[in-house]
Motif scaffolding. Structure first.
Motif, mmCIF file in Angstrom:
data_model
loop_
_atom_site.group_PDB
_atom_site.id
_atom_site.type_symbol
_atom_site.label_atom_id
_atom_site.label_comp_id
_atom_site.label_asym_id
_atom_site.label_seq_id
_atom_site.Cartn_x
_atom_site.Cartn_y
_atom_site.Cartn_z
ATOM 1 N N UNK A 200 -19.431 17.780 11.096
ATOM 2 C CA UNK A 200 -18.635 16.557 11.262
ATOM 3 C C UNK A 200 -18.006 16.144 9.940
ATOM 4 N N UNK A 201 -18.762 16.233 8.857
ATOM 5 C CA UNK A 201 -18.224 15.866 7.543
ATOM 6 C C UNK A 201 -17.066 16.799 7.151
ATOM 7 N N UNK A 202 -17.269 18.096 7.353
ATOM 8 C CA UNK A 202 -16.216 19.056 6.999
ATOM 9 C C UNK A 202 -14.980 18.828 7.864
ATOM 10 N N UNK A 203 -15.181 18.593 9.161
ATOM 11 C CA UNK A 203 -14.045 18.418 10.059
ATOM 12 C C UNK A 203 -13.251 17.163 9.699
ATOM 13 N N UNK A 204 -13.946 16.053 9.429
ATOM 14 C CA UNK A 204 -13.246 14.813 9.071
ATOM 15 C C UNK A 204 -12.423 15.002 7.799
ATOM 16 N N UNK A 205 -12.993 15.692 6.829
ATOM 17 C CA UNK A 205 -12.272 15.918 5.575
ATOM 18 C C UNK A 205 -11.034 16.767 5.802
ATOM 19 N N UNK A 206 -11.167 17.800 6.638
ATOM 20 C CA UNK A 206 -10.020 18.673 6.904
ATOM 21 C C UNK A 206 -8.962 17.953 7.729
ATOM 22 N N UNK A 207 -9.392 17.198 8.729
ATOM 23 C CA UNK A 207 -8.426 16.505 9.590
ATOM 24 C C UNK A 207 -7.651 15.442 8.827
ATOM 25 N N UNK A 208 -8.287 14.826 7.849
ATOM 26 C CA UNK A 208 -7.620 13.764 7.083
ATOM 27 C C UNK A 208 -6.574 14.324 6.128
ATOM 28 N N UNK A 209 -6.746 15.580 5.707
ATOM 29 C CA UNK A 209 -5.817 16.179 4.756
ATOM 30 C C UNK A 209 -5.977 15.680 3.342
ATOM 31 N N UNK A 210 -7.054 14.935 3.047
ATOM 32 C CA UNK A 210 -7.213 14.343 1.711
ATOM 33 C C UNK A 210 -7.397 15.410 0.629
ATOM 34 N N UNK A 211 -8.042 16.498 0.978
ATOM 35 C CA UNK A 211 -8.351 17.508 -0.045
ATOM 36 C C UNK A 211 -7.104 18.207 -0.552
ATOM 37 N N UNK A 212 -6.085 18.302 0.291
ATOM 38 C CA UNK A 212 -4.874 19.015 -0.112
ATOM 39 C C UNK A 212 -5.054 20.526 0.014
ATOM 40 N N UNK A 213 -3.943 21.218 -0.087
ATOM 41 C CA UNK A 213 -3.946 22.670 0.064
ATOM 42 C C UNK A 213 -3.800 23.322 -1.312
ATOM 43 N N UNK A 214 -4.545 24.385 -1.634
ATOM 44 C CA UNK A 214 -5.419 25.201 -0.781
ATOM 45 C C UNK A 214 -6.897 24.793 -0.821
ATOM 46 N N UNK A 215 -7.192 23.604 -1.374
ATOM 47 C CA UNK A 215 -8.592 23.171 -1.434
ATOM 48 C C UNK A 215 -9.199 23.052 -0.039
ATOM 49 N N UNK A 216 -8.356 22.793 0.968
ATOM 50 C CA UNK A 216 -8.865 22.698 2.337
ATOM 51 C C UNK A 216 -9.496 24.016 2.789
ATOM 52 N N UNK A 217 -8.879 25.134 2.410
ATOM 53 C CA UNK A 217 -9.457 26.418 2.793
ATOM 54 C C UNK A 217 -10.781 26.645 2.056
ATOM 55 N N UNK A 218 -10.854 26.254 0.798
ATOM 56 C CA UNK A 218 -12.111 26.381 0.055
ATOM 57 C C UNK A 218 -13.209 25.569 0.734
#
Length: 692
Positions: free
Chosen positions: A481-499
């Motif tokens: 759930x934590x990983x999904x929320x972070x990815x769905x929000x887009x806060x991490x930016x790309x390519x950090x989302x893949x990491x």
């Protein structure tokens, strides 16, 4: 030549190439569409690159040039070649940045970009995701099961076959009944059930905001069916150039004609003699009929000078294709004269063929021709079985084109599914795969989760707020759930989302796969690829449309050998060349395949396929003709030898174009001695005579 500025830049081109490069750029412009018939090895890529460069030198805006190819790598190579010419023309030093060609790409890649841009205007959600072949098969399988077709009393086509039928119908634009009759006759009884399945499959994709590979062309073509949108999109591009036009299907032809209905600014390059992909719904009719598609017939320029093969190889190849029922007339020629003719080699059987090829491969190697400069070509992958055994016995390393595709590997699909689900929370297929990665979550539990998400107004909140299933690992659920929320929000930016996605997947990789360390190499490759894309959406789209060839564990050259022989089907060899080429099983039943002689059109394509095989050779060509085959079959005949006849594509009138080698005495199998010397007894002939 007054139609080519900076003419010294084009000194390397021959007269035919210069005609193509300068078309439409005269003082009095020629507004006709241009068709370049580029014979095998005639410098097609160079011609197309120089034409694009010349258009730019004559004032064309690179932003308004659309260049369509069949692979992303081909588009990148074309852009690189154009850049080199422009750097020289503009007098810029090496390493300078030439004008970019932002609209150079594959049909499917360009289609995806345009659909993303026009989505709000054509009723398509901007967040749509793109299914690769595996995902599309899985969704077809889910719909197939939901409709009760997986429990029929008689054999219903499997999900992969269903998708192939659907894809053929879409790309060929033919009625379902016709597609079944011509390509899938064993499925014809299921026409009504298949039609219902495909309707449900389309509805499922639309409900999940997903497109499959074929939709990228279908939606683009349907969008251009609106006259206003077609005029608007056509006006965006002053010039449209298409490579390998003989490989296009009817949808792709529809797109081009809608963009440039009068032909002005349209250039297509291809070779009707190399049209060999009808099984992908490509049609040779597109290139044969192209000149007559416009109010003013297209101009045709033919490239006949070959820069690859020796003249004797071209003489034989020309003779083969000259027998075609319909074609653009051309005779390839070259300055590369040689006395050695291609060899037509009679061998005893497939074992004798394997021994002959292995002997000759090693002989070429001793004469300085590396193994990687030699290739063995065959009509079907199974035709190389005897040769593979012989090569292994002799310790001759080889690579056979194939292997597990990168995006088909489970661990890659797992990580990409998480990204796709974050990109499009309504993607039931991606969610179904990700949910089942969690310990204690099976298909039923995953289905209930996705049902709840599908009914929610805010699917992201529904996923985050869903209570963990009783049997699930609570800690693993919280981590998801934590990983999904972070990815769905887009806060991490790309390519950090893949990491982030890879970090979340790490414990699941180690839990699910014994060879986790090997598979980690693929995830590392995925991370390296990510840096070259501007966003998650572009990464998912481009990777789906043009994936890496194979996983680190399943393909590639032998790790301990610096040199290796190439084995390849003829279809996979198109566009390649080698110093020495061996064509296996040049007998009727193999070339042409006995599965592809039902119609005149199929036989003509088999002829073109043989021509493609011959024209891959630079210096030496060997065509093998086994005299008999050992076949295994059930029934009264049992296992037996059948006797082959030379392919119909080499007639007696062509015999002088080949050096005929006699059938060698067959060698005994490895580890066995020769029969004692003495009188020869032809037992096989005695047995045959009994039935005369």
């Amino acid at each position: 030549m007054d139609t080519v500025r900076h003419s010294s830049l084009f000194d390397t081109l021959n007269a035919e190439q210069r005609e193509a490069v300068g078309h439409g750029l005269q003082a009095v412009p020629d507004a006709r569409a241009l068709l370049v018939i580029a014979g095998a090895g005639s410098g097609k890529t160079s011609t197309l690159a120089h034409r694009v460069a010349n258009l730019v030198l004559h004032g064309a805006d690179p932003q308004r040039i659309l260049m369509l190819t069949f692979s992303r790598r081909a588009a990148q190579e074309m852009e690189r070649r154009v850049g080199q010419v422009l750097l020289r023309a503009l007098g810029l030093p090496a390493g300078s940045q030439p004008p970019a060609l932002p609209w150079a790409g594959t049909f499917h890649g360009i289609g995806a970009r345009l659909l993303r841009e026009y989505a709000p205007r054509i009723g398509l959600p901007e967040t749509f995701t793109i299914h690769d072949r595996g995902d599309a098969e899985d969704l077809m399988g889910m719909v197939r099961h939901e409709r009760g077709l997986s429990s029929t009393e008689t054999r219903f086509p499997l999900k992969g076959t269903c998708l192939s039928i659907y894809s053929r119908a879409v790309n060929s634009q033919a009625p379902l009944g016709q597609v079944l009759a011509q390509a899938f006759p064993w499925c014809a009884a299921w026409e009504d059930a298949l039609r219902g399945l495909f309707q449900a499959y389309v509805a499922a994709k639309q409900a999940q905001h997903a497109l499959d590979y074929d939709d990228l062309l279908l939606y683009w073509a349907e969008m251009l069916g609106d006259a206003g949108l077609a005029a608007e999109m056509g006006a965006r591009f002053d010039h449209v150039l298409v490579d390998e036009y003989q490989d296009t299907n009817l949808l792709q032809a529809r797109i081009l004609l809608a963009l440039k209905p009068d032909g002005r600014g349209l250039t297509v390059v291809g070779d009707d003699a190399q049209a060999i992909y009808s099984f992908r719904a490509a049609t040779v009719r597109n290139i044969l009929d192209f000149p007559g598609q416009f109010p003013q017939p297209a101009r045709v320029v033919t490239l006949t000078r070959n820069y690859r093969s020796t003249q004797p190889i071209l003489d034989a190849s020309n003779a083969v294709i000259a027998q075609a029922a319909e074609r653009y007339a051309k005779a390839l020629w070259t300055d590369r004269q040689a006395s050695a003719k291609p060899q037509l080699v009679s061998v005893s059987d497939e074992a004798g063929q394997a021994r002959w090829v292995a002997d000759r491969v090693l002989a070429h190697r001793e004469n300085g021709v590396r193994l990687t400069s030699q290739a063995v070509l065959f009509r079907a992958a199974s035709h190389s079985a005897a040769l593979e055994l012989e090569l292994a016995r002799r310790n001759i390393p080889f690579v056979k084109f194939g292997g597990l595709k990168f995006l088909e590997a489970a661990h890659i699909k797992d990580v990409l599914a998480l990204l796709r689900w974050a990109q499009n929370p309504r993607s039931r297929l991606a969610g179904f795969r990700v949910a089942q990665l969690l310990p204690g979550v099976g298909p039923a539990t995953a289905g209930r989760l996705l049902d709840a998400v599908g009914q929610a107004a805010d699917p992201v909140a529904a996923i985050a707020g869903h209570a963990p299933p009783p049997q699930a690992d609570a800690q693993a659920w919280r981590g998801f759930v934590q990983a999904y929320q972070a990815l769905a929000s887009g806060r991490a930016g790309w390519p950090a989302e893949l990491e982030l996605a890879v970090r979340w997947y790490q414990p699941h990789l180690e839990r699910l796969h014994d060879d986790a360390r090997v598979r980690q190499g693929d995830l590392d490759q995925l991370l390296r690829l990510a840096g070259s894309y501007a966003s998650r959406e572009r990464f998912l789209t481009e990777l789906t449309l043009d994936p890496p060839d194979a996983t680190s564990a399943e393909s590639g050259p032998p790790l301990r050998d610096e040199d290796y022989l190439i084995l390849s089907t003829i279809h996979s060899a198109k566009g390649q060349e080698w110093k020495a080429v061996y064509v296996l099983n040049a007998v009727d039943g193999c070339i042409p395949s006995d599965m592809a002689t039902g119609t005149k059109e199929e036989i003509e394509e088999e002829r073109r396929l043989f021509y493609v095989a011959l024209t891959r050779a630079r210096d030496s060509l060997h065509v093998l003709v086994p005299q008999r085959f050992y076949v295994t079959q059930q029934g009264g005949m049992g296992d037996r030898h059948v006797y082959g006849s030379r392919t119909r594509f080499i007639s007696e009138a062509m015999a002088d174009l080949f050096e005929a080698l006699p059938r060698p005495e067959p060698l005994p199998p490895a580890g066995q001695g020769r029969a004692p010397a003495g009188a020869q007894v032809d037992v096989a002939a005695r047995i045959r005579a009994r039935w005369l």
